[in-house]
Design a protein around this motif. Structure first.
Motif, PDB file in Angstrom:
ATOM      1  N   MET A   1      43.406  52.219 -35.821  1.00  0.00           N
ATOM      2  CA  MET A   1      44.088  52.468 -36.529  1.00  0.00           C
ATOM      3  C   MET A   1      43.745  52.065 -37.745  1.00  0.00           C
ATOM      4  N   THR A   2      43.653  53.204 -38.891  1.00  0.00           N
ATOM      5  CA  THR A   2      42.541  53.047 -40.363  1.00  0.00           C
ATOM      6  C   THR A   2      43.744  51.900 -41.406  1.00  0.00           C
ATOM      7  N   ASP A   3      43.350  51.006 -41.729  1.00  0.00           N
ATOM      8  CA  ASP A   3      44.351  49.800 -42.265  1.00  0.00           C
ATOM      9  C   ASP A   3      45.620  50.317 -42.649  1.00  0.00           C
ATOM     10  N   ARG A   4      46.449  50.604 -43.794  1.00  0.00           N
ATOM     11  CA  ARG A   4      47.223  50.815 -44.421  1.00  0.00           C
ATOM     12  C   ARG A   4      48.738  49.934 -45.395  1.00  0.00           C
ATOM     13  N   LEU A   5      48.280  50.120 -46.457  1.00  0.00           N
ATOM     14  CA  LEU A   5      49.371  49.005 -46.726  1.00  0.00           C
ATOM     15  C   LEU A   5      50.602  50.359 -47.397  1.00  0.00           C
ATOM     16  N   LEU A   6      52.338  49.137 -47.007  1.00  0.00           N
ATOM     17  CA  LEU A   6      52.785  49.903 -47.339  1.00  0.00           C
ATOM     18  C   LEU A   6      53.794  48.849 -48.312  1.00  0.00           C
ATOM     19  N   LEU A   7      54.331  48.675 -49.391  1.00  0.00           N
ATOM     20  CA  LEU A   7      54.510  47.884 -50.596  1.00  0.00           C
ATOM     21  C   LEU A   7      55.792  48.655 -50.425  1.00  0.00           C
ATOM     22  N   LEU A   8      57.195  47.477 -50.146  1.00  0.00           N
ATOM     23  CA  LEU A   8      58.652  48.355 -50.549  1.00  0.00           C
ATOM     24  C   LEU A   8      59.900  47.829 -51.878  1.00  0.00           C
ATOM     25  N   ASP A   9      60.244  48.340 -52.057  1.00  0.00           N
ATOM     26  CA  ASP A   9      61.009  48.051 -53.787  1.00  0.00           C
ATOM     27  C   ASP A   9      62.022  47.700 -53.604  1.00  0.00           C
ATOM     28  N   THR A  10      62.194  46.624 -52.636  1.00  0.00           N
ATOM     29  CA  THR A  10      63.111  46.360 -51.745  1.00  0.00           C
ATOM     30  C   THR A  10      64.208  46.489 -52.132  1.00  0.00           C
ATOM     31  N   ALA A  11      64.907  46.185 -53.609  1.00  0.00           N
ATOM     32  CA  ALA A  11      66.532  45.679 -54.219  1.00  0.00           C
ATOM     33  C   ALA A  11      66.123  47.185 -54.709  1.00  0.00           C
ATOM     34  N   SER A  12      65.630  48.465 -54.230  1.00  0.00           N
ATOM     35  CA  SER A  12      65.818  49.896 -54.474  1.00  0.00           C
ATOM     36  C   SER A  12      66.538  50.444 -53.486  1.00  0.00           C
ATOM     37  N   LEU A  13      65.762  49.416 -52.481  1.00  0.00           N
ATOM     38  CA  LEU A  13      66.003  50.524 -50.961  1.00  0.00           C
ATOM     39  C   LEU A  13      67.197  49.861 -50.693  1.00  0.00           C
ATOM     40  N   TYR A  14      67.968  48.588 -50.489  1.00  0.00           N
ATOM     41  CA  TYR A  14      68.730  47.874 -50.405  1.00  0.00           C
ATOM     42  C   TYR A  14      70.246  48.578 -51.190  1.00  0.00           C
ATOM     43  N   PHE A  15      70.159  48.737 -52.672  1.00  0.00           N
ATOM     44  CA  PHE A  15      71.082  48.923 -53.230  1.00  0.00           C
ATOM     45  C   PHE A  15      71.218  50.542 -52.606  1.00  0.00           C
ATOM     46  N   ARG A  16      69.683  51.409 -52.562  1.00  0.00           N
ATOM     47  CA  ARG A  16      70.749  52.328 -52.128  1.00  0.00           C
ATOM     48  C   ARG A  16      70.952  52.683 -50.676  1.00  0.00           C
ATOM     49  N   ALA A  17      70.881  51.573 -50.312  1.00  0.00           N
ATOM     50  CA  ALA A  17      71.491  51.790 -48.769  1.00  0.00           C
ATOM     51  C   ALA A  17      73.154  51.317 -48.878  1.00  0.00           C
ATOM     52  N   PHE A  18      73.362  50.536 -49.225  1.00  0.00           N
ATOM     53  CA  PHE A  18      74.773  50.267 -50.048  1.00  0.00           C
ATOM     54  C   PHE A  18      75.821  51.301 -50.393  1.00  0.00           C
ATOM     55  N   PHE A  19      75.339  51.740 -51.688  1.00  0.00           N
ATOM     56  CA  PHE A  19      75.984  53.062 -52.293  1.00  0.00           C
ATOM     57  C   PHE A  19      75.429  54.006 -51.126  1.00  0.00           C
ATOM     58  N   GLY A  20      74.848  54.020 -50.486  1.00  0.00           N
ATOM     59  CA  GLY A  20      74.819  55.294 -50.008  1.00  0.00           C
ATOM     60  C   GLY A  20      75.207  54.823 -48.305  1.00  0.00           C
ATOM     61  N   SER A  21      75.912  54.676 -47.927  1.00  0.00           N
ATOM     62  CA  SER A  21      76.259  54.590 -46.548  1.00  0.00           C
ATOM     63  C   SER A  21      77.659  54.006 -46.589  1.00  0.00           C
ATOM     64  N   PRO A  22      79.350  54.071 -45.312  1.00  0.00           N
ATOM     65  CA  PRO A  22      79.919  53.772 -46.156  1.00  0.00           C
ATOM     66  C   PRO A  22      79.903  53.131 -45.209  1.00  0.00           C
ATOM     67  N   GLU A  23      81.509  51.497 -45.338  1.00  0.00           N
ATOM     68  CA  GLU A  23      81.075  49.714 -44.968  1.00  0.00           C
ATOM     69  C   GLU A  23      80.812  49.713 -43.443  1.00  0.00           C
ATOM     70  N   ILE A  24      80.083  48.956 -42.884  1.00  0.00           N
ATOM     71  CA  ILE A  24      80.120  48.602 -42.347  1.00  0.00           C
ATOM     72  C   ILE A  24      79.927  46.729 -41.789  1.00  0.00           C
ATOM     73  N   LEU A  25      81.500  46.806 -41.184  1.00  0.00           N
ATOM     74  CA  LEU A  25      82.057  45.346 -40.903  1.00  0.00           C
ATOM     75  C   LEU A  25      81.172  44.733 -39.741  1.00  0.00           C
ATOM     76  N   SER A  26      80.803  43.282 -39.946  1.00  0.00           N
ATOM     77  CA  SER A  26      79.968  42.066 -38.708  1.00  0.00           C
ATOM     78  C   SER A  26      81.428  42.453 -38.410  1.00  0.00           C
ATOM     79  N   PRO A  27      80.831  41.371 -36.985  1.00  0.00           N
ATOM     80  CA  PRO A  27      81.864  40.709 -36.533  1.00  0.00           C
ATOM     81  C   PRO A  27      83.282  39.854 -36.652  1.00  0.00           C
ATOM     82  N   GLY A  28      82.575  39.315 -38.081  1.00  0.00           N
ATOM     83  CA  GLY A  28      83.389  38.541 -39.363  1.00  0.00           C
ATOM     84  C   GLY A  28      84.018  39.347 -40.251  1.00  0.00           C
ATOM     85  N   GLY A  29      83.472  40.322 -39.977  1.00  0.00           N
ATOM     86  CA  GLY A  29      84.476  40.878 -40.937  1.00  0.00           C
ATOM     87  C   GLY A  29      83.842  41.147 -42.434  1.00  0.00           C
ATOM     88  N   THR A  30      82.315  40.652 -42.234  1.00  0.00           N
ATOM     89  CA  THR A  30      81.481  41.131 -43.683  1.00  0.00           C
ATOM     90  C   THR A  30      80.917  42.791 -43.168  1.00  0.00           C
TER      91      THR A  30
END
Length: 314
Positions: A1-30
């Protein structure tokens, strides 16, 4: 396999996940939709692009003071509280803010590198790690400012998630030129001239994308445009000449604000993508606490499926 680096703009992705998907609750309700969404994004991207190295790039300082000193309006509309001697407090929805430490814990248990730098944004971390990486680099972001990093010769491209991670676009030099009429290495100057309300960058008043592109096509860069303004014999029209002259103070400092850093002192020896969780017991506890069985199982399976010899650290 050829080496390849994946760099994530992490906040950009978790903001997108938060606003783009419905609420999903943990066992504790978070709500844990951002945690689950980010893990699913990582699984999808790793499965599709098969990187050997990966870094979740982090905003250790989302609004660096050195940028604010140059342009006080920089991201000012997102500030909840100014803090002397430390990063200002950013406006983040409470249900998302509670998830950010969980994201860090889960990534740490997997052994996936989280990379930040004091006084710098994730964009700067990305710019530094993408420069001189010694391997092809894919940058995952919803931030157009990072188009300035695109470099076909160095193998750096952007996986732009503006329309969603599942419909991301592969941005190379031809893409930037076709979309904006400027070269990728001109994009930072293009963004400086155009401005960006979402970042509090005013741009040059009266200069939009078409005019900015036209000026750069003719004069190559901001110093070239400024030289044309001061040259009575140049073919720069009186309208654009006046607009650029009126924005001289802004154009003196804005390029430094817009340009991502490429020379931060960062480690590069811990970015190899793990093929199994580094701390399985801790990860299992987090799965139980936060109800993350499905996304963690998927990512664990994707990592295991790489099934290659560990790549040398960069």
């Amino acid at each position: 396999m050829t080496d390849r680096l994946l760099l994530l703009d992490t906040a950009s992705l978790y903001f997108r996940a938060f606003f783009g998907s419905p609420e999903i609750l943990s066992p504790g309700g978070t709500n844990v939709n951002a945690v689950r969404g980010l893990l699913d994004y990582i699984s999808r991207l790793v499965e599709q692009y098969q990187p050997t190295h990966l870094a979740c790039c982090w905003d250790d300082d989302w609004r660096p003071q050195w940028r604010v000193d140059l342009i006080p309006t920089y991201k000012a509309h997102r500030v909840v509280e100014e803090v002397v001697g430390a990063p200002d407090v950013e406006e983040v929805p409470d249900p998302l803010e509670l998830q950010v430490p969980v994201i860090r814990e889960v990534l740490d248990a997997f052994g996936i590198a989280v990379v930040g730098a004091p006084g710098y944004e994730a964009d700067d971390v990305i710019g530094t790690l993408a420069t001189g990486a010694g391997m092809p680099v894919d940058v995952v972001t919803g931030d157009r400012d990072l188009f300035q990093l695109v470099d076909d010769a160095a193998g750096v491209r952007i996986l732009y998630v503006g329309r969603g991670v599942g419909r991301h676009e592969r941005v190379d030099e031809a893409w930037v030129l076709e979309k904006y009429g400027v070269r990728a290495d001109q994009y930072a100057d293009f963004a400086t001239l155009r401005g960006d309300a979402s970042d509090g960058l005013p741009g040059v008043k009266g200069v939009g994308e078409k005019t900015a592109a036209s000026l750069l096509q003719k004069y190559d860069d901001i110093p070239g445009i400024l030289a044309a303004v001061e040259d009575p014999g140049s073919d720069l029209g009186p309208g654009p000449r006046l607009k650029i002259r009126d924005a001289a103070a802004y154009l003196e400092v804005a390029p430094t604000v817009v340009a991502v850093a490429r020379d931060i002192d960062l480690r590069r020896d811990h970015l190899a993508l793990p093929q199994h969780p580094m701390d399985a017991d801790r990860l299992a506890a987090l799965v139980e606490q936060w109800g993350l069985a499905s996304p963690v199982a998927r990512l664990t399976g994707v990592l295991a499926s790489l099934a290659v010899e560990p790549a040398a650290d960069v």
